[in-house]
Each structure stands twice: as C-alpha cells, then as structure tokens.
Design an enzyme around this catalytic site. Structure first.
Site, mmCIF file in Angstrom:
data_model
loop_
_atom_site.group_PDB
_atom_site.id
_atom_site.type_symbol
_atom_site.label_atom_id
_atom_site.label_comp_id
_atom_site.label_asym_id
_atom_site.label_seq_id
_atom_site.Cartn_x
_atom_site.Cartn_y
_atom_site.Cartn_z
ATOM 1 N N SER A 100 0.830 -1.197 0.000
ATOM 2 C CA SER A 100 0.000 0.000 0.000
ATOM 3 C C SER A 100 0.871 1.256 0.000
ATOM 4 O O SER A 100 1.680 1.442 -0.900
ATOM 5 C CB SER A 100 -0.963 -0.045 1.187
ATOM 6 O OG SER A 100 -1.975 0.928 1.073
ATOM 7 N N GLU A 115 -9.798 -3.741 -6.384
ATOM 8 C CA GLU A 115 -9.305 -2.570 -5.663
ATOM 9 C C GLU A 115 -9.536 -1.267 -6.416
ATOM 10 O O GLU A 115 -9.338 -1.201 -7.626
ATOM 11 C CB GLU A 115 -7.796 -2.706 -5.404
ATOM 12 C CG GLU A 115 -7.402 -3.851 -4.515
ATOM 13 C CD GLU A 115 -5.956 -3.738 -4.079
ATOM 14 O OE1 GLU A 115 -5.576 -2.652 -3.605
ATOM 15 O OE2 GLU A 115 -5.225 -4.736 -4.218
#
Length: 308
Positions: free
Chosen positions: A154, A249
């Site tokens: 991330s 995502e």
C-alpha cells in the site's frame, strides 16, 4: 499475469470485509483510517518466535526492528520493509508477521522494518526521509545497494518507489529489486479504477471519505510530485519490480499504470492481478489460496534476484 476467478475462501473473506466496513458504527472509522491510527496503541506486545532474534534500533527520528534467524541466516541479501497504513498508521504486529513471511520466502534473509513517522503529526517528507535514513544505515552497516531488496504494501509500496526516485536524485545506487503489494502510487486518485471499482472495493468503496482520499500526508505539497506519487516520476534505471494487486481494488490502476510506464522506460516489471481480491489480501498469509500463491510468487521473484 492475471489469476482466474477468486476462490471460495477468497470470496467469503472479501464479503466479510465488505460487511464489516459497511457497518455504520465502525465502517467509517476503518475506511477513513481512524481505526488504523489506533491499532498499534492497543495491540498486545508481539512475541518474537523462538527461531528469531528481534533487535530494536533507535534512529534520531524513528525506530527500526531487525528480524534475523538465530541459526544460519541468509547473508547474501537483506530486505528493507516499508509498511502500509496510508501514511497515517504506524508499525503494528501484522508487519512483524510480514517480516517473518519475507524471511521464510527468501530462505532466511534478515528483514529490517522501519516504524517511520506518520501524518498528521509528521506529513511529507517525513516518511521519505526516514526510509532514506534506513537505507543509508544499511549501507553504513556494510551492505551494498545490490544486496538490498525493498518490500512494501500500500503506502509502503509507493514509498519504496518514491525512495528509488529520491536515491537516484541523490546520486545513490538503486536496490536490486522491489516487491510492491497494492502500491499507492497516485495520491491524486486520478486512475480509472477509482471509478470503475468504486462499488466493488470492499475496503475503500462506496465513499469518498476514505483513507485513499486523505491529504494529511500530502499537506500543502503538490500531490503529483514523484516523491509523493511515484507514478508521475521517471522510472528509467529502476530495479526489477514485482507488483501484486487485487482486481477489486480502487487502487488497481495505481499498479497497472506504474507497470505500464516503467515497462515503457525499460524496467523489468511483473504485474500480477489477482482476480476478485481486495487490498493487501496477502495479509491472509496461508489462509487463502490467493495469498499462498502471492507469497510463493514473491519467493520466486526473490530467488531470481538471488541468482542475478
């Protein structure tokens, strides 16, 4: 490479995450990062497995942890882990678990994880400068750049790429490789998946009041600065990269666009899109078929780096 449809276990976990994050009591706190900021403070102390030693290293502005095997550690290379958390969440036990997994798939490499400073108290460039300081620390310990593998998830994945932009500009040698899980590379949120996966993403979807729209780290700086959003930088000279991301995502395009740009500039990139998967599904470790495949893929990537 794109994996086939999500496994039954993967779909169950994805639906569970969506159910929890859509709960009106705690869902907003999960999405906007409020809960993430507090996790590290409430977690129980981490118990280091017997086969490892964990050394805490105090830097001037932050802390680091070095996880090493007690017996026969692999000294050929070392992994520098940059954790995720949207630049607002500090170190937590999940990343100590990640360090153990990186050690396992790398056949015993030591893992240095840094607890870099986070926003809002420490906005950009704090995280970048701390990552740079950790890299220089490794060099001071006698490691060579070609022995260092950057690994991040991330925000940490984006930070790994931002660090490489910074290293090049500072006249430093690049690491030998990057492992990036769902890297956050575009803090302008301009990629198409921010819209196309808006309804699908179980963690960040269905709201604009979420961590991926948070500007606490960016502050008054230009979000298109390559040190903040590495997507907008020049990737020429970068080391090989393994990028893993889930197809559900909102950050999918952060990976797809970086991979395309870096390849176009001559970088070796393996982009693996895991169908039906959610943000940082690798945290499931060996519980899901997809997370097992992802860690096995990391093992193969590291093995190639070992032989180059």
């Amino acid at each position: 490479m794109r994996e086939n449809e999500a496994s039954v276990q993967g779909r169950v976990m994805r639906d569970l995450i969506a159910h929890v994050t859509n709960d009106h009591l705690i869902g907003k706190k999960i999405k906007n990062g409020e809960l993430r900021k507090k996790i590290g403070e409430s977690e129980p102390p981490w118990k280091c497995p017997d086969r490892f030693t964990l050394t805490e290293i105090a830097m001037e502005q932050f802390q680091m942890e070095l996880l090493e095997l007690k017996e026969e550690p692999n000294r050929e290379k070392i992994i520098l882990q940059l954790h995720g958390g949207g630049y607002v969440g500090a170190m937590r036990n999940a990343y100590r678990m990640f360090a153990g997994l990186y050690n396992e798939v790398s056949r015993g490499m030591s893992v240095l994880t840094i607890d870099y400073r986070v926003a809002p108290e420490h906005p950009y460039p704090a995280a970048l400068l701390d990552a740079y300081a950790a890299y220089l620390w490794l060099l001071d310990q006698g490691w060579f750049s070609e022995q260092i593998i950057l690994a991040g998830d991330s925000a940490g994945g984006g930070l790994a790429m931002a660090l490489c932009h910074y290293l090049r500009d500072q006249g430093k040698e690049m690491p030998c490789g990057i492992v990036a899980m769902s890297p956050w590379t575009d803090l302008t949120a301009s990629g198409e998946s921010y819209d196309t996966n808006y309804e699908k993403d179980p963690l960040f979807g269905k709201t604009r009041d979420s961590l991926i729209y948070n500007k606490e780290y960016v502050g008054s700086h230009d979000p298109m600065d390559a040190y903040i959003s590495p997507l907008f930088g020049d990737f020429r000279g970068f080391p090989p990269m393994l990028i893993q991301v889930g197809s559900y995502e909102m950050l999918l395009s952060d990976s797809v666009d970086v991979a395309a740009k870096a390849r176009g500039q001559g970088v070796k990139v393996r982009l693996s899109i895991y169908e039906g998967m959610f943000h940082i599904f690798q945290m499931a470790a060996k519980l899901l078929p997809e997370s097992r495949k992802a860690w096995a893929e990391i093992a193969r990537f590291v093995d190639v780096l070992m032989r180059e």
